[in-house]
Design an enzyme around this catalytic site. Structure first.
Site, PDB file in Angstrom:
ATOM      1  N   LEU A  22       1.025  -1.144   0.101  1.00 43.32           N
ATOM      2  CA  LEU A  22       0.030   0.005   0.036  1.00 43.32           C
ATOM      3  C   LEU A  22       0.823   1.325  -0.054  1.00 43.32           C
ATOM      4  CD1 LEU A  22      -2.586  -0.661   2.580  1.00 43.32           C
ATOM      5  CD2 LEU A  22      -3.063  -0.548   0.128  1.00 43.32           C
ATOM      6  N   GLY A  26       5.827   0.637   3.123  1.00 43.76           N
ATOM      7  CA  GLY A  26       5.906   0.370   4.588  1.00 43.76           C
ATOM      8  C   GLY A  26       5.870   1.856   5.203  1.00 43.76           C
ATOM      9  N   PRO A  60       1.586   4.958  13.148  1.00 46.97           N
ATOM     10  CA  PRO A  60       2.150   3.838  13.544  1.00 46.97           C
ATOM     11  C   PRO A  60       1.275   2.754  14.308  1.00 46.97           C
ATOM     12  CG  PRO A  60       3.427   6.054  14.330  1.00 46.97           C
ATOM     13  CD  PRO A  60       2.253   6.434  13.708  1.00 46.97           C
ATOM     14  N   ILE A  61       1.615   1.630  13.916  1.00 40.43           N
ATOM     15  CA  ILE A  61       0.521   0.600  14.508  1.00 40.43           C
ATOM     16  C   ILE A  61       0.958   0.122  15.956  1.00 40.43           C
ATOM     17  CG2 ILE A  61      -0.477  -1.740  14.208  1.00 40.43           C
ATOM     18  CD1 ILE A  61      -0.169  -1.118  11.219  1.00 40.43           C
ATOM     19  N   ASP A  78     -17.757  -3.411  -0.226  1.00 38.64           N
ATOM     20  CA  ASP A  78     -18.643  -3.650   0.679  1.00 38.64           C
ATOM     21  C   ASP A  78     -19.523  -2.498   1.404  1.00 38.64           C
ATOM     22  OD1 ASP A  78     -20.545  -5.600   1.885  1.00 38.64           O
ATOM     23  OD2 ASP A  78     -19.181  -6.340   3.423  1.00 38.64           O
TER      24      ASP A  78
END
Length: 366
Positions: free
Chosen positions: A43, A46, A51-52, A195
């Site tokens: 995507l 990186g 931040p996750i 969806d």
């Protein structure tokens, strides 16, 4: 905590059992972590906008230990938990969810890339130490758009009246449209949600802001291509565009079609869908809640006859032009041929214009 199946670890009776559990968690961490990283690389090379944060399995178990509050959304529910002394939503996935079609890792990656937007439920982090990853979102006092529109007993009359005022409906539509515009235009290649439906939208009960979630069925268009063909149709019946259901053809316009159905439901507050009968060259509005399964020819419908009576009680004929403009937008978005539908950026601009007209009218009345 019995409703969070598969998350609770049994107490270990020996150190070897504990070691086995830690090994499983480590293996899941490596497997799921590499899958999330792969999606992030695809995507955004990186470079994640937000931040996750990674939570441990122990963090998640403690967070939901005493939780009983649920928010029902598409494909399950989220529960309220407490992490670092703040409330969060914790979303788990049923065992059947991970398959060839639902991509939880893509959901994590896309949500992380859109979490700076107010119209997307912000991802705080995730836990990848379980077989099925767990997503952790910001907590908002919210309800799903589906429950707000169609479930009568979930809200008191005043709350529903406020959240479904005409101005609120226009804001909800515009916020959802803007989130889809971001999907279609702000990534390396357009991402198609596939969806869009009311149960994938929640509404903040304090601010009235609509937030989109659940990107697990989304797909990216190939570089330089305007369409892609898949082997299987994914999505929800009633919201799937004709060219996708018939030929598995995916373009930006299939999201436009789904959004058009949502706009129809916002306008009518009835669980209506669209139906194209190619052999008769007819285009119908279908109301499944009608005991006679009534089919209405869209060209013969007047918006004042199908608009939610609550809207008309609130403003009367003063907003007739706005209703007609929204109805015209519904018909454009749900046109049988994809090329006849507008792009989402055009839809968002038109909704912004209609909302501006409503605000101007309100200011004049005050």
């Amino acid at each position: 905590m019995q409703f969070i199946k598969g998350l609770t670890r049994k107490k270990q009776s020996s150190s070897s059992a504990s070691a086995e559990t830690r090994k499983k968690e480590h293996d899941y961490y490596l497997e799921n972590g590499s899958a999330v990283l792969e999606e992030l690389l695809a995507l955004c090379d990186g470079n994640c906008r937000i931040p996750i944060r990674y939570f441990t399995a122990t963090d998640i178990e403690r967070a939901i230990k005493h939780s009983e509050n649920k928010l029902y959304i598409a494909d399950g529910h989220m529960v309220t938990g407490s992490l670092d002394k703040r409330l969060v939503f914790i979303r788990t996935f049923p065992g059947y969810f991970r398959n060839h079609f639902n991509n939880i890792f893509r959901d994590i990656a896309i949500t992380a890339q859109m979490s700076h937007l107010k119209n997307v439920l912000r991802l705080v982090g995730c836990c990848i130490e379980f077989e099925e990853p767990v997503m952790v979102y910001e907590y908002v006092e919210a309800t799903s758009l589906y429950a707000l529109l169609f479930e009568k007993d979930n809200h008191d009359d005043e709350t529903r009246k406020s959240l479904l005022s005409w101005g609120s409906r226009l804001r909800i539509a515009h916020k959802v449209a803007s989130a889809v515009v971001f999907l279609h235009t702000e990534f390396t290649t357009p991402i198609i949600h596939r969806d869009l439906k009311p149960s994938n939208v929640i509404v903040d009960q304090n601010s009235g802001v609509a937030k989109l979630l659940n990107f697990s069925l989304s797909v990216s268009l190939p570089q330089g291509k305007l369409e892609v063909v898949k082997d299987v149709v994914c999505g929800t019946y009633g919201y799937v565009a004709p060219e996708y259901s018939e030929w598995c053809m995916i373009t930006q316009k299939i999201d436009v079609y789904s959004f058009g159905v949502i706009l129809l439901q916002l306008l009518t507050r009835r669980n209506m869908t669209t139906l194209h009968l190619k052999d008769r060259d007819m285009y119908y509005i279908v109301d499944p809640s009608d005991s006679d399964f009534k089919m209405l020819n869209i060209e013969e419908i007047h918006v004042m006859d199908i608009a939610d009576p609550a809207i008309l009680e609130e403003h009367g004929i003063k907003i007739r032009q706005q209703l007609e403009d929204c109805w015209d937008l519904v018909k454009k978005c749900t046109a049988y041929k994809g090329e006849e539908r507008p792009y989402m950026i055009e839809v968002a601009k038109e909704l912004s214009r209609i909302h501006h007209c409503f605000r101007a009218l309100t200011l004049c009345r005050n």
